[in-house]
Design a protein around this motif. Structure first.
Motif, PDB file in Angstrom:
ATOM      1  N   HIS A 106       9.819  26.643  30.625  1.00 18.30           N
ATOM      2  CA  HIS A 106      10.332  25.685  31.603  1.00 18.30           C
ATOM      3  C   HIS A 106      10.096  26.181  33.028  1.00 18.30           C
ATOM      4  O   HIS A 106       9.787  25.411  33.932  1.00 18.30           O
ATOM      5  N   LEU A 107      10.211  27.499  33.199  1.00 17.62           N
ATOM      6  CA  LEU A 107      10.082  28.090  34.539  1.00 17.62           C
ATOM      7  C   LEU A 107       8.624  28.245  34.967  1.00 17.62           C
ATOM      8  O   LEU A 107       8.264  27.918  36.105  1.00 17.62           O
ATOM      9  N   THR A 108       7.777  28.757  34.074  1.00 21.09           N
ATOM     10  CA  THR A 108       6.403  29.109  34.483  1.00 21.09           C
ATOM     11  C   THR A 108       5.338  28.196  33.880  1.00 21.09           C
ATOM     12  O   THR A 108       4.189  28.225  34.317  1.00 21.09           O
ATOM     13  N   GLY A 109       5.715  27.426  32.857  1.00 23.15           N
ATOM     14  CA  GLY A 109       4.724  26.610  32.171  1.00 23.15           C
ATOM     15  C   GLY A 109       3.945  27.370  31.115  1.00 23.15           C
ATOM     16  O   GLY A 109       3.158  26.778  30.369  1.00 23.15           O
ATOM     17  N   GLU A 110       4.169  28.679  31.015  1.00 22.36           N
ATOM     18  CA  GLU A 110       3.411  29.491  30.053  1.00 22.36           C
ATOM     19  C   GLU A 110       4.066  29.491  28.658  1.00 22.36           C
ATOM     20  O   GLU A 110       5.278  29.703  28.555  1.00 22.36           O
ATOM     21  N   PRO A 111       3.281  29.317  27.601  1.00 22.92           N
ATOM     22  CA  PRO A 111       3.820  29.406  26.229  1.00 22.92           C
ATOM     23  C   PRO A 111       3.863  30.869  25.789  1.00 22.92           C
ATOM     24  O   PRO A 111       3.012  31.324  25.043  1.00 22.92           O
ATOM     25  N   ILE A 112       4.891  31.595  26.252  1.00 19.42           N
ATOM     26  CA  ILE A 112       4.963  33.042  26.051  1.00 19.42           C
ATOM     27  C   ILE A 112       5.733  33.413  24.796  1.00 19.42           C
ATOM     28  O   ILE A 112       6.683  32.745  24.415  1.00 19.42           O
ATOM     29  N   ASN A 125      18.510  32.401  34.161  1.00 14.34           N
ATOM     30  CA  ASN A 125      19.922  32.121  33.823  1.00 14.34           C
ATOM     31  C   ASN A 125      20.292  30.666  34.090  1.00 14.34           C
ATOM     32  O   ASN A 125      21.092  30.084  33.356  1.00 14.34           O
ATOM     33  N   THR A 126      19.721  30.070  35.130  1.00 14.70           N
ATOM     34  CA  THR A 126      20.036  28.663  35.407  1.00 14.70           C
ATOM     35  C   THR A 126      19.411  27.748  34.348  1.00 14.70           C
ATOM     36  O   THR A 126      19.800  26.588  34.229  1.00 14.70           O
ATOM     37  N   ARG A 127      18.444  28.273  33.598  1.00 17.72           N
ATOM     38  CA  ARG A 127      17.777  27.475  32.559  1.00 17.72           C
ATOM     39  C   ARG A 127      18.221  27.825  31.146  1.00 17.72           C
ATOM     40  O   ARG A 127      17.745  27.223  30.174  1.00 17.72           O
ATOM     41  N   LEU A 128      19.108  28.807  31.024  1.00 19.25           N
ATOM     42  CA  LEU A 128      19.554  29.263  29.697  1.00 19.25           C
ATOM     43  C   LEU A 128      20.921  28.681  29.347  1.00 19.25           C
ATOM     44  O   LEU A 128      21.718  28.387  30.233  1.00 19.25           O
ATOM     45  N   PRO A 129      21.200  28.549  28.035  1.00 19.98           N
ATOM     46  CA  PRO A 129      22.539  28.091  27.632  1.00 19.98           C
ATOM     47  C   PRO A 129      23.592  29.148  27.975  1.00 19.98           C
ATOM     48  O   PRO A 129      23.256  30.298  28.244  1.00 19.98           O
ATOM     49  N   LYS A 130      24.867  28.750  27.921  1.00 17.54           N
ATOM     50  CA  LYS A 130      25.983  29.606  28.372  1.00 17.54           C
ATOM     51  C   LYS A 130      26.156  30.879  27.552  1.00 17.54           C
ATOM     52  O   LYS A 130      26.825  31.814  27.999  1.00 17.54           O
ATOM     53  N   ASP A 131      25.616  30.907  26.334  1.00 19.23           N
ATOM     54  CA  ASP A 131      25.828  32.087  25.492  1.00 19.23           C
ATOM     55  C   ASP A 131      24.715  33.127  25.609  1.00 19.23           C
ATOM     56  O   ASP A 131      24.668  34.086  24.834  1.00 19.23           O
ATOM     57  N   ILE A 132      23.833  32.965  26.600  1.00 19.29           N
ATOM     58  CA  ILE A 132      22.793  33.968  26.891  1.00 19.29           C
ATOM     59  C   ILE A 132      22.815  34.238  28.395  1.00 19.29           C
ATOM     60  O   ILE A 132      22.767  33.294  29.187  1.00 19.29           O
ATOM     61  N   VAL A 133      22.874  35.518  28.772  1.00 17.54           N
ATOM     62  CA  VAL A 133      22.822  35.875  30.201  1.00 17.54           C
ATOM     63  C   VAL A 133      21.820  37.022  30.395  1.00 17.54           C
ATOM     64  O   VAL A 133      21.994  38.102  29.816  1.00 17.54           O
ATOM     65  N   ILE A 134      20.771  36.778  31.184  1.00 17.00           N
ATOM     66  CA  ILE A 134      19.830  37.838  31.563  1.00 17.00           C
ATOM     67  C   ILE A 134      20.537  38.703  32.597  1.00 17.00           C
ATOM     68  O   ILE A 134      21.060  38.195  33.593  1.00 17.00           O
ATOM     69  N   ARG A 135      20.580  40.014  32.361  1.00 17.90           N
ATOM     70  CA  ARG A 135      21.324  40.904  33.261  1.00 17.90           C
ATOM     71  C   ARG A 135      20.433  41.617  34.254  1.00 17.90           C
ATOM     72  O   ARG A 135      20.883  42.036  35.323  1.00 17.90           O
ATOM     73  N   GLU A 178      15.379  30.353  22.600  1.00 22.14           N
ATOM     74  CA  GLU A 178      16.006  29.858  23.836  1.00 22.14           C
ATOM     75  C   GLU A 178      15.379  30.523  25.056  1.00 22.14           C
ATOM     76  O   GLU A 178      15.151  29.875  26.080  1.00 22.14           O
ATOM     77  N   ILE A 179      15.113  31.830  24.955  1.00 19.25           N
ATOM     78  CA  ILE A 179      14.522  32.547  26.101  1.00 19.25           C
ATOM     79  C   ILE A 179      13.086  32.071  26.333  1.00 19.25           C
ATOM     80  O   ILE A 179      12.671  31.829  27.475  1.00 19.25           O
ATOM     81  N   GLU A 180      12.318  31.923  25.257  1.00 18.42           N
ATOM     82  CA  GLU A 180      10.929  31.462  25.407  1.00 18.42           C
ATOM     83  C   GLU A 180      10.878  30.050  25.992  1.00 18.42           C
ATOM     84  O   GLU A 180      10.000  29.728  26.793  1.00 18.42           O
ATOM     85  N   LYS A 181      11.853  29.224  25.596  1.00 20.11           N
ATOM     86  CA  LYS A 181      11.932  27.859  26.124  1.00 20.11           C
ATOM     87  C   LYS A 181      12.215  27.900  27.638  1.00 20.11           C
ATOM     88  O   LYS A 181      11.616  27.151  28.418  1.00 20.11           O
ATOM     89  N   ALA A 182      13.114  28.796  28.046  1.00 19.48           N
ATOM     90  CA  ALA A 182      13.466  28.903  29.467  1.00 19.48           C
ATOM     91  C   ALA A 182      12.274  29.402  30.286  1.00 19.48           C
ATOM     92  O   ALA A 182      12.026  28.924  31.405  1.00 19.48           O
ATOM     93  N   ILE A 183      11.532  30.370  29.733  1.00 18.06           N
ATOM     94  CA  ILE A 183      10.350  30.886  30.444  1.00 18.06           C
ATOM     95  C   ILE A 183       9.298  29.787  30.561  1.00 18.06           C
ATOM     96  O   ILE A 183       8.691  29.589  31.621  1.00 18.06           O
ATOM     97  N   ILE A 230      17.876  35.310  37.906  1.00 15.74           N
ATOM     98  CA  ILE A 230      18.570  34.120  38.406  1.00 15.74           C
ATOM     99  C   ILE A 230      17.873  32.843  37.926  1.00 15.74           C
ATOM    100  O   ILE A 230      18.514  31.907  37.443  1.00 15.74           O
ATOM    101  N   ALA A 231      16.556  32.838  38.038  1.00 13.46           N
ATOM    102  CA  ALA A 231      15.794  31.641  37.664  1.00 13.46           C
ATOM    103  C   ALA A 231      15.948  31.318  36.176  1.00 13.46           C
ATOM    104  O   ALA A 231      16.090  30.144  35.795  1.00 13.46           O
TER     105      ALA A 231
END
Lengths: 261, 261
Positions: A37-43, A80-90, A30-35, A77-78
């Motif tokens: 989505h945000l940067t275009g990088e397959p991290i 968290n808006t792309r992550l599901p509700k059960d994951i929060v970057i602090r 989920e985190i890699e998918k959000a990254i 912030i960037a």
């Protein structure tokens, strides 16, 4: 390339663990998918350790290398808006190139929570193991105290552990009451596969009177998984925090204390 | 026939409210199904009041008449094993034949919880309204204090209220901090449809500086819903407790303070 480190909390109920798996939803995916989505990088991110299916985290840590120029303070912030509700970057911060979330980790703290109410607290049901019958918490605390220090934790580790040795140091371990919950906190330089859950499963036997507190020490010395109690349910376990000392600001010194609780 | 009263907690996230509806899963339906399964009786339970879709309860109360001879102390355990994970019966006791959960209720306490952290606490996300930008809690507490006492709460009630009048008494109302959460507790003799949520929606305007604390009093005196702020999200609201004074042990004295928050 920058090296960015993040602290993340997640409700493990809906995940097949932290680390990418052939099957099932994972926190890493989920985190890699959000990254992506945000940067275009397959991290590929590096976690401080695996957590098993159903295990939660208040302060899991991961890092990744990126060419993105997004300011550090915007990342959480960037994402968290792309992550599901059960994951929060602090939190997010820049780390030296050599920093590695797993190898640089110095201390980890886990919590195992038991609900000792006659009936479970419905709002914390997913985060606490419900044990309505009598437990001697004082005896459990005494039993736990025998594990503090540097020991071979073979007895308190899954037989599926793949580590070359099972010597770990427990710096601190104690129980704390909070309403109808009892929390065990344990801090060490690293934890083996299922280590906290096997410790808790054995302590529950102590609390039920099936074992004496000092049996925890004899089981430790016996260096055999078969001496210890069952592996406690995953949903009571939470990775509370991972600490790095100066490693998060200075080049990392490698350790082999990576865990996969 | 016996008259049995129960205290129940539920996580409202997965329900279309407490009361049976033509559509959607409700707490009442689940409880009646569990009783039917246990005793074979097609019973209709009487709740202390409705709670809306998404609203939670720590101490909702209901009663029902039954011919069952199951001992009182066995009811909670017997029903909990037949209920889904998001409903937990906390207590059961026998009440006089005239006892009526709604009409006999003397005091109710609601809590509205806000998460003021920059990022939400993932484990309490379903139970707190996340408001990461600055709130003046002191101003909100002052504004809330103007509502204590006996007033016509027309301004702080949904226009869909069907009640003959909107006079209610608020006995106690205050804010309490707990980590990154801020809870508003409010106790009264009854609450109107959406009353706590409209109060909170208006207090959020006070906290954001859009209204002054004393505007809460002017809005109250204006007796028009259009003067107040928006209805706050349901998931921050929890019915904490319902009190009956002697009504739970003596014949009930009827009131019209039934609520449907």
């Amino acid at each position: 390339m920058r090296n960015i480190c993040m602290k993340v909390s997640y409700d493990g109920s809906g995940f097949n663990g932290f680390q990418s798996q052939p099957k099932g939803r994972t926190v890493q995916d989920e985190i890699e998918k959000a990254i992506k989505h945000l940067t275009g990088e397959p991290i590929v991110i590096i976690g401080s350790g695996r957590t098993d299916a159903g295990v939660h985290a208040m302060g899991q840590v991961f890092n990744f290398h990126t060419a993105s120029t997004i300011p550090t303070e915007r990342w959480a912030i960037a994402l968290n808006t792309r992550l599901p509700k059960d994951i929060v970057i602090r939190d997010a911060w820049d780390v030296p190139d050599a920093f590695h979330s797993r190898r640089s980790a110095k201390r980890k703290t886990y919590r195992y929570s038991i609900d000792i109410g006659k009936f479970p607290d419905v709002f914390a049901r997913a985060y606490r193991f419900h044990h309505p019958t009598k437990l001697n918490i004082e005896a459990m605390a005494e039993g736990l105290s025998y594990l503090i220090g540097t020991h071979d934790f073979t007895s308190y580790t899954s037989i599926h552990s793949t580590k070359p040795h099972h010597i770990r140091t427990v710096y601190e371990a104690y129980f704390e009451k909070e309403g109808q919950a009892v929390h065990m906190y344990i801090t060490g330089n690293g934890f083996l596969y299922n280590m906290v859950r096997v410790i808790m499963g054995t302590l529950l036997w102590v609390g039920q009177g099936k074992l004496k507190p000092e049996d925890m020490k004899l089981i430790l010395e016996g260096k055999s998984r078969s001496l210890a109690g069952p592996t406690a349910m995953p949903h009571g376990l939470t990775l509370v925090d991972v600490e790095y000392g100066d490693a998060a600001v200075e080049p990392a010194e490698a350790t082999d204390h990576d865990d996969d609780e």
